[in-house]
Design an enzyme around this catalytic site. Structure first.
Site, PDB file in Angstrom:
ATOM      1  N   ILE A 149       2.619  33.873  16.105  1.00  0.00           N
ATOM      2  CA  ILE A 149       1.842  32.637  16.263  1.00  0.00           C
ATOM      3  C   ILE A 149       0.899  32.431  15.085  1.00  0.00           C
ATOM      4  O   ILE A 149       0.807  31.328  14.523  1.00  0.00           O
ATOM      5  CB  ILE A 149       1.070  32.667  17.592  1.00  0.00           C
ATOM      6  CG1 ILE A 149       2.053  32.716  18.765  1.00  0.00           C
ATOM      7  CG2 ILE A 149       0.170  31.447  17.711  1.00  0.00           C
ATOM      8  CD1 ILE A 149       1.414  33.001  20.105  1.00  0.00           C
ATOM      9  N   ALA A 228      -5.554  33.018  22.224  1.00  0.00           N
ATOM     10  CA  ALA A 228      -4.887  34.306  22.423  1.00  0.00           C
ATOM     11  C   ALA A 228      -5.163  34.855  23.822  1.00  0.00           C
ATOM     12  O   ALA A 228      -4.372  34.659  24.742  1.00  0.00           O
ATOM     13  CB  ALA A 228      -5.337  35.289  21.345  1.00  0.00           C
ATOM     14  N   ARG A 229      -6.291  35.539  23.981  1.00  0.00           N
ATOM     15  CA  ARG A 229      -6.661  36.110  25.274  1.00  0.00           C
ATOM     16  C   ARG A 229      -8.166  35.977  25.466  1.00  0.00           C
ATOM     17  O   ARG A 229      -8.946  36.159  24.535  1.00  0.00           O
ATOM     18  CB  ARG A 229      -6.266  37.603  25.360  1.00  0.00           C
ATOM     19  CG  ARG A 229      -4.774  37.850  25.404  1.00  0.00           C
ATOM     20  CD  ARG A 229      -4.162  37.384  26.720  1.00  0.00           C
ATOM     21  NE  ARG A 229      -2.749  37.715  26.816  1.00  0.00           N
ATOM     22  CZ  ARG A 229      -1.768  36.917  26.430  1.00  0.00           C
ATOM     23  NH1 ARG A 229      -2.066  35.743  25.883  1.00  0.00           N
ATOM     24  NH2 ARG A 229      -0.504  37.270  26.577  1.00  0.00           N
ATOM     25  N   ASP A 253      -8.904  28.001  24.744  1.00  0.00           N
ATOM     26  CA  ASP A 253      -7.862  27.751  25.742  1.00  0.00           C
ATOM     27  C   ASP A 253      -7.801  28.892  26.741  1.00  0.00           C
ATOM     28  O   ASP A 253      -7.145  28.786  27.771  1.00  0.00           O
ATOM     29  CB  ASP A 253      -6.507  27.587  25.053  1.00  0.00           C
ATOM     30  CG  ASP A 253      -5.402  27.206  26.021  1.00  0.00           C
ATOM     31  OD1 ASP A 253      -5.546  26.154  26.694  1.00  0.00           O
ATOM     32  OD2 ASP A 253      -4.400  27.945  26.124  1.00  0.00           O
ATOM     33  N   GLU A 258     -10.848  33.360  34.450  1.00  0.00           N
ATOM     34  CA  GLU A 258     -10.040  32.158  34.574  1.00  0.00           C
ATOM     35  C   GLU A 258      -9.766  31.840  36.039  1.00  0.00           C
ATOM     36  O   GLU A 258      -9.276  32.710  36.771  1.00  0.00           O
ATOM     37  CB  GLU A 258      -8.720  32.314  33.810  1.00  0.00           C
ATOM     38  CG  GLU A 258      -8.938  32.394  32.303  1.00  0.00           C
ATOM     39  CD  GLU A 258      -7.651  32.285  31.504  1.00  0.00           C
ATOM     40  OE1 GLU A 258      -6.565  32.182  32.117  1.00  0.00           O
ATOM     41  OE2 GLU A 258      -7.727  32.275  30.262  1.00  0.00           O
ATOM     42  N   HIS A 277      -5.942  26.868  29.579  1.00  0.00           N
ATOM     43  CA  HIS A 277      -4.877  27.835  29.321  1.00  0.00           C
ATOM     44  C   HIS A 277      -3.505  27.158  29.326  1.00  0.00           C
ATOM     45  O   HIS A 277      -2.580  27.561  30.046  1.00  0.00           O
ATOM     46  CB  HIS A 277      -4.908  28.963  30.347  1.00  0.00           C
ATOM     47  CG  HIS A 277      -4.281  30.232  29.836  1.00  0.00           C
ATOM     48  ND1 HIS A 277      -4.667  31.476  30.257  1.00  0.00           N
ATOM     49  CD2 HIS A 277      -3.284  30.456  28.930  1.00  0.00           C
ATOM     50  CE1 HIS A 277      -3.942  32.401  29.649  1.00  0.00           C
ATOM     51  NE2 HIS A 277      -3.097  31.800  28.835  1.00  0.00           N
TER      52      HIS A 277
END
Length: 524
Positions: A149, A228-229, A253, A258, A277
């Site tokens: 990515i 990413a995370r 994102d 979450e 996300h």
């Protein structure tokens, strides 16, 4: 050949499969019915709904391949599939473009204040002066993580006439040069970049990789985005940096929690863009995932080898039974070495001693070691099939050797990693459980699991006590301690198993102690 499509996938994938196989689509099949009918099929395609459990696999008498139309395979019992000789594949590349494009969207939204301008107009306002933006052209992009990515983001930013600097300790210089990227350290990236984008996995090393100190290094006008995370950016530190205008803006994102709490402080800010996300959520990504896994099944049925295989190659049952007790120690040794050595690994040496040295094919064990070595620094987990290719792409040279003398044990496995400035070795075996018996030629006896810590120090009175005291000051309790030394008063090594993760700041303070010359935290 019969294939079951157990979850909804794009129709194009099904059409491709029908050219070579008898395809049954049952996207509401129950776990009970799957167990009863799986024996009828040579292949199965799932997404996340259907669970391919050990029980399902036990009844899969004809199954040759399990295909996951996506990345994660938590719903598939990989071990059971491997033991039965069933190949498991996925489609990791299906989301690379999608996530890269979402990253570009966030970069543009930050630069041109698109989201808050949209909100303003919808509120009946016309605040042109408020939304003065900046161009991407002639700006410097800082990339943290140059995997699939990150590389795609760089390609797109080149079209915007941006320069690129990157931090990736495992990317060869020649590869970076070919991509037109300046490879450097994290501090330099943070200082030079106008826009920063994160594409690394969440690991103990990358948790809160971007926190208060890192925001202090950035330009006051810098923008940062994370697709990413969650957890790689310290959200409390991010809030402070945005609130005090220490940086220009941010876009997320992914989040530490979450969905984020309804009272998240980040919701108060105008200089942050938030999406739920969805970086990997496009029609094209879903279509590509279906086509990729269909093509993998077609390739297998034609006698070829799929490229996205997630489990180890098939071996005969006798050899599997002989080698299976050593899978865990091989993976642990690789991960231990990878986290302990300082710098980018150039050479990896694996030596098998004792009874293992008599077995003709040890490729599975070597691949398992490599898997352990490369997984700590990759965003997408590798496996025993593709680990060697990943290591080759990262410029790691692999050497395998054998010795008859196992120093009193049935078998020993020694792994040694070399970088430009360092080398680190560990030796272990299986004694009812995985154990590391030697580290850098110091005899120890360590169970490689959980939160671990290594200190290299001078063997003088007070050295061990000062390290223990520092851990105690921060409430880090020692569970197990092993110490090895070459001679009285010489250099020594301490390996600890801790009750909780050791913070980076504590490691730095221990590193600064008198007589301590290296301190390392590990997670196994």
């Amino acid at each position: 050949m019969k294939v079951l499509v157990a979850d909804a996938i794009n129709e194009k994938g099904i059409e491709n499969l029908k050219e070579v196989a008898d395809v049954t689509v049952d996207t509401s099949i129950t776990p009970e019915d799957l167990v009863k009918t799986i024996k009828e099929y040579d292949g199965i395609i799932v997404r996340s709904r259907t669970k391919v459990t050990k029980e399902v696999i036990a009844n899969a008498d004809n199954l040759k391949i399990i295909a996951r139309a996506g990345v994660g395979v938590d719903n598939i019992d990989l071990d059971a599939a491997t033991e039965k000789g069933i190949m498991v594949v996925n489609s990791p590349e299906s989301t690379s473009i999608t996530v890269a494009e979402h990253t570009m969207g966030l970069l543009l939204s930050m630069a041109r204040k698109l989201s808050i301008a949209d909100k303003s107009v919808k509120e009946g306002k016309w605040e042109k002066k408020r939304f003065m933006g900046v161009e991407l052209r002639n700006k410097t992009l800082g990339v943290i993580g140059m995997g699939r990515i990150g590389s795609q983001v760089v390609n797109r930013c080149k079209a915007f006439e941006m320069d690129a600097v990157a931090y990736d300790p495992y990317l060869p210089e020649e590869v970076a040069t070919q991509m037109g990227v300046e490879l450097t350290d994290l501090e330099t990236v943070l200082k030079k970049a106008d826009f920063i984008t994160i594409h690394v996995p969440l690991t103990p090393e990358t948790k809160h990789l971007i926190s208060h100190d890192e925001f202090e290094l950035m330009k006051d006008s810098a923008f940062i985005t994370n697709c990413a995370r969650g957890g790689i950016i310290d959200e409390d530190a991010l809030y402070d940096a945005l609130k005090n205008e220490k940086i220009g803006g941010a876009a997320l994102d992914v989040y530490e929690e979450e969905p984020p709490a309804e009272d998240s402080k980040l919701f108060e800010l105008d200089n942050i863009v938030l999406t739920p996300h969805i970086a990997a959520s496009t029609q094209e990504a879903q279509r590509d995932a279906a086509i990729i896994v269909a093509d993998e099944i077609i390739e297998l049925f034609k006698g070829g080898t799929p490229k996205n295989v997630l489990n180890m190659p098939r071996i005969d049952n006798k050899t599997y039974q002989e080698l299976s007790p050593y899978f865990e120690i091989c993976e642990k040794l690789g991960s231990f070495i990878s986290q302990a050595v300082n710098g980018k690994i150039k050479d990896l040496e694996i030596v098998y001693s004792g009874e293992l040295s008599k077995i003709d094919n040890l490729e599975i064990l070597t691949r398992t070691v490599i898997q352990g070595v490369v997984n700590p620094f990759l965003s997408s987990p590798v496996n025993t099939v593709n680990a060697s290719l990943v290591a080759k792409d990262r410029g790691i040279n692999i050497t395998e050797g054998r010795k008859t003398n196992a120093k009193g044990y049935d078998s020993l496995i020694r792994v040694k990693a070399k970088t430009e400035n360092d080398e680190f070795s560990a030796e272990g075996t299986t004694l009812h459980e995985a154990r590391i018996l030697k580290v850098n030629d110091y005899w120890v006896d360590v169970i490689p699991e959980g939160h671990m810590f290594i200190a290299k120090y001078e063997d003088v009175p007070g050295s061990i006590g000062s390290i223990g005291t520092k851990l105690g000051e921060y409430g880090v309790n020692i569970g197990i301690m092993q110490v090895g030394r070459d001679e009285k008063g010489g250099r020594a090594i301490m390996i600890l198993t801790l009750d909780k993760e050791i913070p980076t700041d504590v490691i730095k303070e221990i590193q600064a102690l008198k007589n301590v010359y290296e301190a390392i935290g590990l997670e196994l």
